[in-house]
Design an enzyme around this catalytic site. Structure first.
Site, PDB file in Angstrom:
ATOM      1  N   GLU A 142      -7.704   0.084  -1.760  1.00 56.44           N
ATOM      2  CA  GLU A 142      -6.459   0.803  -1.490  1.00 56.44           C
ATOM      3  C   GLU A 142      -5.303  -0.108  -1.852  1.00 56.44           C
ATOM      4  OE1 GLU A 142      -5.745   2.597   2.348  1.00 56.44           O
ATOM      5  OE2 GLU A 142      -7.867   3.087   2.582  1.00 56.44           O
ATOM      6  N   GLU A 164     -11.176   0.084   7.217  1.00 54.07           N
ATOM      7  CA  GLU A 164     -10.252  -0.786   7.956  1.00 54.07           C
ATOM      8  C   GLU A 164     -10.747  -1.040   9.385  1.00 54.07           C
ATOM      9  OE1 GLU A 164      -6.360   1.002   7.458  1.00 54.07           O
ATOM     10  OE2 GLU A 164      -6.164   0.108   5.478  1.00 54.07           O
TER      11      GLU A 164
HETATM   12  C1  BG6 Z   1      -4.570   2.704   5.028  1.00 55.82           C
HETATM   13  C2  BG6 Z   1      -5.520   3.787   5.429  1.00 55.82           C
HETATM   14  O1  BG6 Z   1      -4.237   1.948   6.127  1.00 55.82           O
HETATM   15  O2  BG6 Z   1      -3.332   3.030   4.533  1.00 55.82           O
HETATM   16  C3  BG6 Z   1      -5.223   5.148   4.833  1.00 55.82           C
HETATM   17  O3  BG6 Z   1      -6.846   3.444   5.168  1.00 55.82           O
HETATM   18  C4  BG6 Z   1      -3.728   5.362   4.821  1.00 55.82           C
HETATM   19  O4  BG6 Z   1      -5.920   6.122   5.560  1.00 55.82           O
HETATM   20  C5  BG6 Z   1      -3.099   4.298   3.937  1.00 55.82           C
HETATM   21  O5  BG6 Z   1      -3.335   6.629   4.441  1.00 55.82           O
HETATM   22  C6  BG6 Z   1      -1.611   4.430   3.737  1.00 55.82           C
HETATM   23  O6  BG6 Z   1      -0.983   4.508   4.966  1.00 55.82           O
HETATM   24  P1  BG6 Z   1      -0.006   5.697   5.315  1.00 55.82           P
HETATM   25  O7  BG6 Z   1       0.285   5.506   6.742  1.00 55.82           O
HETATM   26  O8  BG6 Z   1       1.182   5.515   4.449  1.00 55.82           O
HETATM   27  O9  BG6 Z   1      -0.747   6.949   5.035  1.00 55.82           O
END
Ligand code: BG6
Length: 482
Positions: free
Chosen positions: A380, A179
């Site tokens: 993701e 990111e």
């Molecule tokens: C992404 C990141 O933005 O979202 C991860 O690359 C992160 O590291 C994931 O864990 C989910 O976000 P969060 O804040 O719910 O953990």
């Protein structure tokens, strides 16, 4: 003309994690301290904090996390049982170079990832490695204010050379920075840029300086391009990707003012970094943004050529939610990943206020592919939710299955639209620490980890209902989604 009706042969099905959120063992085997090791836990209404010194009265969730460091064999075997043919994981920079500045790498750190990759290979799982996922060495923050300093480019290059040489026969797919566009947002100071020297306090209240932030981001973009060039020159079998947090925005109304604002948001938040990483040059619209905001990027001779030479082979991104934007000042606001936005009256939100928008994924895939025309991968996606263990020991996470199913359905539509989609690795396949809040309670996994926000728990693993569902999805290459 043939229409692609299913996911391509060899589609990469798997899951994704990050070292600092899953490994624990924060000071084991000579590992150094990274930025997340200095971050406390928080919650949806209590922001996590970063402390300049470790404070014995605080709880630091990365220190033990889900203890993948000890459980990696069992965890990878569970992934294999689900049918994964890929696993996206990151390497902790501080395991390899504890302060980021050593002459020689830490052999114990290198050995750990040898073992992890060997275990993956044993199960025919292709590792997809993020070189830096929100975890810069804290020593580089103390000495250089993180990526504000150009020195970090050289340290990162050395780190990449070490990884590439060591793992050249074990890893083929690499992502440079997780990111990277987090650096276009104030939150990026703590998460990705390490421009937080001397700061103790809530990560939301950090006094942002856009001049420093964009200079630091420039250094990361140069470092990313250099990594690609090193790979291309010496390890031509590698496939190098970027990684963008895609923050899909819609105009709240069809007013031309909202349309223009939305276009500007999409440009600077979503396209700016990937335009550099895929097309090899700063995009035209950045000039006006920098002028309007008094930002002056200092570039050295050769930087433009480095960016031009270091274009990635494939584009990857995270996608969780979408938001609206408007010039209206009193429109209802909504939370979201890295930054908030405005409420979309057509969407529901998760317990953390992230608006669930599967069709937005199809829209986003089409936008990305039509712009760049290179293979795309979703690295993701997922639903952060509270999970409960029933009396019979099961975890009935139908809400997660519904979320994932509706997104995979839209991926199929995008493939029919003609998008070249390489694979899908939902986030946090094994429960881990939340990046934004530092909680364990915000769970994404197919595998439950018995660990709680007060630090208690046996660290035992339990398969959720979604585990068996995803197993069927993978086995049928996305045909059986029931
Ligand atoms: C992404 C990141 O933005 O979202 C991860 O690359 C992160 O590291 C994931 O864990 C989910 O976000 P969060 O804040 O719910 O953990």
């Amino acid at each position: 003309m043939d229409m692609q009706n299913k996911f391509q042969d060899g589609f990469l099905w798997g899951g994704a994690t990050a070292a600092n959120q899953i490994e624990g063992a924060w000071n084991v085997d000579k590992k150094g301290v990274s930025v997340p090791d200095m971050c406390t836990s928080g919650s949806i209404d209590r922001p996590k904090r970063i402390t300049e010194k470790l404070d014995t009265n605080e709880f630091y969730p990365s220190h033990e996390a889900s203890d993948f460091y000890t459980h990696y064999k069992d965890d990878i075997s569970l992934m294999a049982e689900m049918g994964y043919n890929t696993y996206r994981l990151s390497i902790a920079w501080t395991r390899i170079f504890p302060t980021g500045m050593e002459e020689e790498p830490n052999e114990l750190g290198l050995v750990f990832y040898d073992k992890v990759f060997d275990e993956c290979r044993k199960h025919n799982i292709e590792p997809l490695v993020t070189i830096s996922h929100y975890e810069m060495p804290y020593a580089l923050v103390e000495k250089y204010n993180g990526w504000e300093s150009r020195e970090c480019i050289g340290f990162f290059e050395k780190y990449c050379e070490t990884l590439f040489e060591r793992y050249q026969s074990k890893v083929k797919y690499w992502l440079t920075f997780n990111e990277i566009n987090a650096g276009t947002l104030p939150f990026g100071n703590v998460l990705s840029l390490g421009t937080v020297k001397g700061y103790t306090g809530s990560i939301q209240d950090f006094p942002d300086n856009p001049q420093v932030r964009y200079q630091a981001l420039h250094h990361q973009l140069v470092a990313s391009a250099k990594a690609v060039t090193i790979a291309r020159n010496k390890y031509p079998h590698f496939k190098m990707g970027n990684m963008i947090c895609f923050l899909t925005s819609y105009p709240l109304t069809c007013s031309p003012n909202d349309m223009l604002l939305c276009q500007q948001e999409m440009q600077m938040k979503n396209w700016f970094c990937s335009d550099v990483q895929v097309r090899g040059a700063y995009p035209y619209y950045a000039k006006r943004y920098f002028n309007d905001n008094d930002i002056n990027i200092h570039m050295e001779d050769g930087d433009l050529e480095i960016l031009k030479a270091g274009c990635v082979d494939f584009y990857t991104f995270s996608y969780y939610m979408s938001n609206c934007v408007s010039v209206e000042k009193d429109a209802e606001t909504q939370g979201g990943n890295l930054t908030g936005g405005l409420k979309n009256p057509y969407l529901q939100a998760s317990d953390w206020g992230w608006q669930i928008d599967p069709k937005g994924l199809r829209y986003t895939l089409n936008e990305i592919y039509s712009r760049y025309n290179i293979p795309v991968m979703i690295v993701e996606n997922g639903l952060g939710a509270y999970d409960k263990i029933e009396e019979d020991g099961t975890i009935k996470d139908t809400y997660r299955i519904d979320y994932l199913r509706s997104h995979i359905e839209q991926m199929k539509e995008a493939v029919k639209d003609g998008v070249n989609l390489m694979g899908y690795t939902p986030w946090g396949c094994i429960d881990l620490v939340s990046a934004s809040t530092g909680e364990m309670a915000k769970r994404y996994g197919f595998i439950f980890v018995d660990k709680y926000d007060d630090g208690t728990g046996t660290l035992g693993r339990v398969k959720k209902d979604s585990f068996y569902w995803y197993q069927r999805v993978i086995k049928s290459n996305g045909e059986d989604m029931q």
